[in-house]
Design an enzyme around this catalytic site. Sequence first.
Site, PDB file in Angstrom:
ATOM      1  N   CYS A  94      30.163  51.611   1.926  1.00 48.33           N
ATOM      2  CA  CYS A  94      31.085  50.434   1.801  1.00 48.33           C
ATOM      3  C   CYS A  94      30.897  49.720   0.542  1.00 48.33           C
ATOM      4  O   CYS A  94      31.544  50.391  -0.396  1.00 48.33           O
ATOM      5  CB  CYS A  94      30.583  49.336   2.958  1.00 48.33           C
ATOM      6  SG  CYS A  94      32.131  48.446   3.472  1.00 48.33           S
ATOM      7  N   ARG A 130      42.935  45.073   7.323  1.00 48.18           N
ATOM      8  CA  ARG A 130      41.907  45.692   7.362  1.00 48.18           C
ATOM      9  C   ARG A 130      41.940  46.986   8.021  1.00 48.18           C
ATOM     10  O   ARG A 130      42.442  46.938   9.087  1.00 48.18           O
ATOM     11  CB  ARG A 130      40.574  44.792   7.706  1.00 48.18           C
ATOM     12  CG  ARG A 130      40.293  43.889   6.991  1.00 48.18           C
ATOM     13  CD  ARG A 130      39.273  42.955   7.534  1.00 48.18           C
ATOM     14  NE  ARG A 130      37.891  43.631   7.093  1.00 48.18           N
ATOM     15  CZ  ARG A 130      36.990  43.338   6.375  1.00 48.18           C
ATOM     16  NH1 ARG A 130      37.459  42.498   5.329  1.00 48.18           N
ATOM     17  NH2 ARG A 130      35.917  43.806   6.289  1.00 48.18           N
ATOM     18  N   HIS A 194      30.080  52.667   8.886  1.00 48.83           N
ATOM     19  CA  HIS A 194      28.999  52.045   9.447  1.00 48.83           C
ATOM     20  C   HIS A 194      28.855  52.745  10.796  1.00 48.83           C
ATOM     21  O   HIS A 194      29.374  53.767  11.020  1.00 48.83           O
ATOM     22  CB  HIS A 194      29.308  50.712   9.470  1.00 48.83           C
ATOM     23  CG  HIS A 194      29.732  49.746   8.579  1.00 48.83           C
ATOM     24  ND1 HIS A 194      28.664  49.496   7.678  1.00 48.83           N
ATOM     25  CD2 HIS A 194      30.846  49.283   7.786  1.00 48.83           C
ATOM     26  CE1 HIS A 194      29.426  48.823   6.471  1.00 48.83           C
ATOM     27  NE2 HIS A 194      30.603  48.955   6.705  1.00 48.83           N
TER      28      HIS A 194
END
Lengths: 249, 438
Positions: A94, A130, A194
Amino acid sequence: MKTIKTAWLYHDIMDLYGDKGNMMVLKKRCEDRDIAFSLDTIGIGQSADLAEYDLVFLGGGADKEQMSLIPDLLFRKENIKKALSENTFFLLICGGYQLFGQYYEAADHTRIEGLGIYPYYTSTGESGSRCIGNIVLDGQLDDLKTKIIGFENHGGQTHGVDHPLGKVLAGAGNHFNAGFEGFYDGHVLGTYLHGPLLPKNPEVADFVIAKALSKKDPDFNWKSLKPLDDTWENRARKPLLKRLINEES
Amino acid sequence: MKALSIAAVQASRAILTRFGRGGSLPGEIGLKLDKNIFSKLKINAPVILVTGTNGKTSTANLITSMFEMAGYLTISNRKGDNLKAGIATALLGGANLGGKIKADAVVLEVDELNVRHVLPYLPVSALVVTNFFRDQLDRAREMEQLIESIESVLPAYTGTLILNGNDPNTVRLKAKAPNASVLYYGLEKNAYSKTETSEASEGKFCPNCGHRLGYEYYQYSHIGSFYCDGCGFSTPRLDTALYDIDLKTRTFWCNGLKYRDPYHGLYSMYNCAALLCTASCFHIEERFVREVLLHAPQPAGRNERFLINDIPVILNLIKNPTGANEVMKVIETDETPKNIVIVLNDHEQDGRDVSWIYDTFFEKVLGPNTGKIVAAGTRAADMALRIYYEGWQDELKIADSIEQAVEECLEKGRTLYVIATYTALLDSRNAILKEKQA
């Protein structure tokens, strides 16, 4: 006994979304094979020669917290280049992935200078949008082909990636409708995934271990590792592959 | 229009109640008919909003009970949800057709992201804020954006802020509310305070100047006595401070008097502190506070106890790493033999991202007194994998259903702990009750 010396950069700032689970997995998978795994945490202002490490890990953080480490990271730029040229392997999740590019744009449109090691760059999602959700990739790591499962949650839209980690089978990827996700060029594995990344992707975990070991032993590759019993990993993978790409095992 | 929308809400509420449904549907109807319905209500009573990541339900319930105990006719959303529609349902249920609310006090639990839709439109006398932690980040986005959304409506606010003085994220709100007065509550240094922490922590940097925050001590997570060397931002003088805390007897002192916490754990003492602080703000007599703490009901899924064939069963909700860590600490203090069921779902309200289980210290409950662990829920296998990577060597299973998991783990001589995420809580409770009847 083989050893892996690992540096976890900014462990106390870049630890969003359970990324510490990645270190837990590497440690266990090393120890289960009698490979010694040592982990040093390196914070802001702490001097360290990253080229002495086999593996460097950098996770993701919240925008505001991430900003605070930029001067320290840029200060380490030459040392990071040295480590890369001496075959230290970098695992970036990330924010860490974004920071190896030219720049990234935070949600409030502040442009933050990256290390500029790679040509890719990251803009922000239109009006705060997002990429959020489960994601599956058809990953390609050297001669290892493996499906990579994770959860993406990023406003950043990364463009200009010339060596993606894999083809997106379900989810967004480097940006909305990207088709490809992450970055891999033999020295650096960068990804938005993730989950955390490694528990459900044991082949990727082993690949990272092999890459770290190959610093001292250039002939070592992922096929050299003793196989482990991945029953629990596969039980976690199966329902998600079924749910996300309707894969029957 | 106003009378129509209020009448519509009341009619639909009456009908739904008759059919055994309440929820937030009446409020949704009211808001559809008139989206400015809040501003049109006439409220001649103190309005208290309670928000924050953890503890807002317990705190709002305690405050509601206190006003009721003190003889106030109190309206609350105790039975509804904490979003805009649930709040509308609660308020309109107490209004006459002219929009006048018949109440002596209004206590509303408000979801953090809904504060900005509620606070500016009601005559709020007190905003109680418990804490801010990472919570279902894929839904709420990053915590910073959430706090900013609350800060955005504070400049015009003229009531009182009742803030957790041990959380830098709540203390920072005062700076954005120049027209509000403020009361701080918290816990003094005690036997459980620590000078170091390894828990998932939000309060790393000063919200004022970005300098790294220092801590004299931590109570849990980033809650504690903080200070900033850069600008002087620090834990303020506490208006309500609890001291001489004893978690074994669940007792604490405040203003020279001893009280008992109806719940378990250091984190729940903060709910008591918020209650005492609110009581002093509204000059409620001390005996009513004491009464509430003595008789507070155990909310569903917060250390909720059952007994099945002499086997104690304890149900706990977990919804984020901080809340979950506090639950783990309470289970850890129980040294009797136990089995554990963990139900992990990944629906919208649980958070679709299950990464947070790696920020939770499950190792705390994997001691020698734990026999077996059975995982259930839509992400049962992820939970089992988490436990496996913690180095757990004993019995570990994945169950097809919650019922099966509970059945599997009911064992004479062992306490059964059931830990469930939000959408699994009710099903877990039902599975326990089903065993009870079997």
